[in-house]
Motif scaffolding. Structure first.
Motif, PDB file in Angstrom:
ATOM      1  N   ASP A  99      -1.075  -6.566  22.990  1.00  0.00           N
ATOM      2  CA  ASP A  99      -0.702  -5.291  22.379  1.00  0.00           C
ATOM      3  C   ASP A  99       0.602  -5.437  21.586  1.00  0.00           C
ATOM      4  OD1 ASP A  99      -0.991  -2.614  21.703  1.00  0.00           O
ATOM      5  OD2 ASP A  99       0.203  -1.943  23.430  1.00  0.00           O
ATOM      6  N   VAL A 100       0.559  -6.381  20.629  1.00  0.00           N
ATOM      7  CA  VAL A 100       1.748  -6.678  19.830  1.00  0.00           C
ATOM      8  C   VAL A 100       1.375  -6.832  18.360  1.00  0.00           C
ATOM      9  CG1 VAL A 100       1.597  -9.188  20.159  1.00  0.00           C
ATOM     10  CG2 VAL A 100       3.815  -8.142  19.712  1.00  0.00           C
ATOM     11  N   LEU A 101       2.248  -6.354  17.508  1.00  0.00           N
ATOM     12  CA  LEU A 101       2.087  -6.524  16.072  1.00  0.00           C
ATOM     13  C   LEU A 101       2.914  -7.717  15.605  1.00  0.00           C
ATOM     14  CD1 LEU A 101       2.433  -2.792  14.985  1.00  0.00           C
ATOM     15  CD2 LEU A 101       0.331  -4.148  15.097  1.00  0.00           C
ATOM     16  N   PRO A 102       2.483  -8.405  14.560  1.00  0.00           N
ATOM     17  CA  PRO A 102       3.213  -9.591  14.093  1.00  0.00           C
ATOM     18  C   PRO A 102       4.702  -9.360  13.848  1.00  0.00           C
ATOM     19  CG  PRO A 102       1.097  -9.498  13.023  1.00  0.00           C
ATOM     20  CD  PRO A 102       1.241  -8.213  13.799  1.00  0.00           C
ATOM     21  N   ARG A 103       5.098  -8.214  13.311  1.00  0.00           N
ATOM     22  CA  ARG A 103       6.518  -7.978  13.006  1.00  0.00           C
ATOM     23  C   ARG A 103       7.383  -7.900  14.270  1.00  0.00           C
ATOM     24  NH1 ARG A 103       9.654  -8.803   9.748  1.00  0.00           N
ATOM     25  NH2 ARG A 103      10.599  -6.838   9.311  1.00  0.00           N
ATOM     26  N   LYS A 104       6.768  -7.846  15.429  1.00  0.00           N
ATOM     27  CA  LYS A 104       7.539  -7.823  16.677  1.00  0.00           C
ATOM     28  C   LYS A 104       7.904  -9.226  17.163  1.00  0.00           C
ATOM     29  CE  LYS A 104       7.509  -3.383  17.196  1.00  0.00           C
ATOM     30  NZ  LYS A 104       8.714  -2.594  17.102  1.00  0.00           N
ATOM     31  N   PHE A 105       7.317 -10.263  16.514  1.00  0.00           N
ATOM     32  CA  PHE A 105       7.647 -11.641  16.901  1.00  0.00           C
ATOM     33  C   PHE A 105       7.770 -12.583  15.706  1.00  0.00           C
ATOM     34  CE2 PHE A 105       3.013 -11.565  16.882  1.00  0.00           C
ATOM     35  CZ  PHE A 105       2.670 -12.765  16.278  1.00  0.00           C
ATOM     36  N   PHE A 106       7.597 -12.063  14.503  1.00  0.00           N
ATOM     37  CA  PHE A 106       7.556 -12.889  13.299  1.00  0.00           C
ATOM     38  C   PHE A 106       8.228 -12.104  12.175  1.00  0.00           C
ATOM     39  CE2 PHE A 106       5.107 -14.808   9.697  1.00  0.00           C
ATOM     40  CZ  PHE A 106       5.371 -16.149   9.967  1.00  0.00           C
ATOM     41  N   PRO A 107       8.995 -12.763  11.296  1.00  0.00           N
ATOM     42  CA  PRO A 107       9.769 -11.999  10.310  1.00  0.00           C
ATOM     43  C   PRO A 107       9.002 -11.480   9.092  1.00  0.00           C
ATOM     44  CG  PRO A 107      10.297 -14.325  10.138  1.00  0.00           C
ATOM     45  CD  PRO A 107       9.362 -14.180  11.312  1.00  0.00           C
ATOM     46  N   PHE A 108       7.682 -11.601   9.086  1.00  0.00           N
ATOM     47  CA  PHE A 108       6.875 -11.092   7.973  1.00  0.00           C
ATOM     48  C   PHE A 108       5.665 -10.348   8.518  1.00  0.00           C
ATOM     49  CE2 PHE A 108       8.902 -14.937   6.264  1.00  0.00           C
ATOM     50  CZ  PHE A 108       9.489 -14.431   5.119  1.00  0.00           C
ATOM     51  N   ARG A 109       5.076  -9.534   7.667  1.00  0.00           N
ATOM     52  CA  ARG A 109       3.811  -8.891   8.032  1.00  0.00           C
ATOM     53  C   ARG A 109       2.685  -9.913   7.896  1.00  0.00           C
ATOM     54  NH1 ARG A 109       6.441  -5.414   4.653  1.00  0.00           N
ATOM     55  NH2 ARG A 109       7.202  -3.537   5.655  1.00  0.00           N
ATOM     56  N   ASP A 110       1.645  -9.760   8.683  1.00  0.00           N
ATOM     57  CA  ASP A 110       0.483 -10.646   8.588  1.00  0.00           C
ATOM     58  C   ASP A 110      -0.570  -9.968   7.718  1.00  0.00           C
ATOM     59  OD1 ASP A 110      -1.135 -12.878   9.066  1.00  0.00           O
ATOM     60  OD2 ASP A 110      -2.147 -11.852  10.712  1.00  0.00           O
ATOM     61  N   ILE A 111      -0.293  -9.954   6.420  1.00  0.00           N
ATOM     62  CA  ILE A 111      -1.202  -9.346   5.458  1.00  0.00           C
ATOM     63  C   ILE A 111      -1.332 -10.279   4.258  1.00  0.00           C
ATOM     64  CG2 ILE A 111      -0.683  -6.967   6.109  1.00  0.00           C
ATOM     65  CD1 ILE A 111       1.142  -6.847   3.605  1.00  0.00           C
ATOM     66  N   THR A 112      -2.390 -10.104   3.520  1.00  0.00           N
ATOM     67  CA  THR A 112      -2.507 -10.833   2.261  1.00  0.00           C
ATOM     68  C   THR A 112      -1.635 -10.118   1.244  1.00  0.00           C
ATOM     69  OG1 THR A 112      -4.686 -11.700   2.723  1.00  0.00           O
ATOM     70  CG2 THR A 112      -4.079 -11.498   0.408  1.00  0.00           C
ATOM     71  N   TYR A 113      -0.785 -10.904   0.602  1.00  0.00           N
ATOM     72  CA  TYR A 113       0.197 -10.357  -0.333  1.00  0.00           C
ATOM     73  C   TYR A 113       0.199 -11.246  -1.568  1.00  0.00           C
ATOM     74  CZ  TYR A 113       4.672  -8.101  -1.585  1.00  0.00           C
ATOM     75  OH  TYR A 113       5.671  -7.397  -2.195  1.00  0.00           O
ATOM     76  N   LEU A 114      -0.801 -11.045  -2.426  1.00  0.00           N
ATOM     77  CA  LEU A 114      -0.959 -11.858  -3.631  1.00  0.00           C
ATOM     78  C   LEU A 114      -0.815 -10.976  -4.863  1.00  0.00           C
ATOM     79  CD1 LEU A 114      -4.032 -14.006  -2.550  1.00  0.00           C
ATOM     80  CD2 LEU A 114      -1.599 -14.551  -2.325  1.00  0.00           C
ATOM     81  N   MET A 115      -0.233 -11.555  -5.908  1.00  0.00           N
ATOM     82  CA  MET A 115       0.034 -10.786  -7.116  1.00  0.00           C
ATOM     83  C   MET A 115      -0.422 -11.535  -8.359  1.00  0.00           C
ATOM     84  SD  MET A 115       3.859  -9.564  -6.144  1.00  0.00           S
ATOM     85  CE  MET A 115       3.897  -7.856  -6.634  1.00  0.00           C
ATOM     86  N   ASN A 116      -0.818 -10.779  -9.354  1.00  0.00           N
ATOM     87  CA  ASN A 116      -1.201 -11.329 -10.644  1.00  0.00           C
ATOM     88  C   ASN A 116       0.006 -11.236 -11.575  1.00  0.00           C
ATOM     89  OD1 ASN A 116      -2.078 -11.408 -13.396  1.00  0.00           O
ATOM     90  ND2 ASN A 116      -4.154 -10.995 -12.711  1.00  0.00           N
TER      91      ASN A 116
END
Length: 188
Positions: free
Chosen positions: A115-132
């Motif tokens: 019951d943990v979200l990535p930002r509670k143990f890791f300094p970034f969100r666990d999402i795809t973050y791609l840009m054109n």
């Protein structure tokens, strides 16, 4: 504002900015964990790819836009085109630091069990973050050219000259997730 009042505005949408002087606890987090041989719990969900941009590239593009009439009233994504997942990113940081530590890959199922979200143990969100960034090319603006290894090397050299205090406490579940992964032997 541009269309209505002919106000000369330009919008920049950067991906994750990194580099010397970063006041966010991101690169320093990885450098400290690796130098102290502390394990690094990393989201290993297979669902995220991301991009970064070095601060010097951001500044260069903004300065370049000032003298380019095509930029007025436009919005630009800013990122280096190289994509990677979090495991690849941590491996790059380890190469830059020239040390290794345990990488603890934690799956989506294990995060749900804890019951943990990535930002509670890791300094970034666990999402795809791609840009054109094609519009940068179309409008003859500078292209991001500082690759992640070069940029992280500059960051690491800067970091070594600082006295940055560890801020692991900012990630409330870092130790709990680390201990869970170590018990389950989730080493990569």
């Amino acid at each position: 504002m541009n269309k209505k009042f002919n106000f000369p505005v330009v919008i920049f949408r950067p991906s994750y900015i990194y580099g010397e002087g970063n006041n966010l606890y991101r690169e320093s987090y990885f450098f400290q964990r690796i130098l102290n041989k502390q394990p690094l719990p990393v989201p290993n969900t297979g669902k995220s790819k991301t991009q970064f941009i070095h601060i010097n590239d951001v500044v260069g593009i903004i300065l370049d836009s000032i003298t380019n009439d095509k930029t007025i009233g436009e919005a630009y994504n800013l990122t280096h085109p190289r994509e990677f997942d979090w495991i690849e990113f941590v491996e790059i940081v380890q190469r830059v630091v020239s040390k290794r530590t345990k990488i603890l890959g934690i799956s989506q199922e294990d995060m749900e069990e804890l019951d943990v979200l990535p930002r509670k143990f890791f300094p970034f969100r666990d999402i795809t973050y791609l840009m054109n960034i094609n519009k940068l090319k179309e409008h003859n603006l500078l292209q991001p050219c500082i690759d992640i290894e070069e940029g992280l090397q500059l960051s690491f050299e800067w970091f070594l000259k600082q006295n940055i205090k560890e801020q692991f406490h900012l990630m409330k579940d870092l130790e709990r997730v680390s201990n869970y992964c170590l018990q389950k032997q989730f080493y990569l």
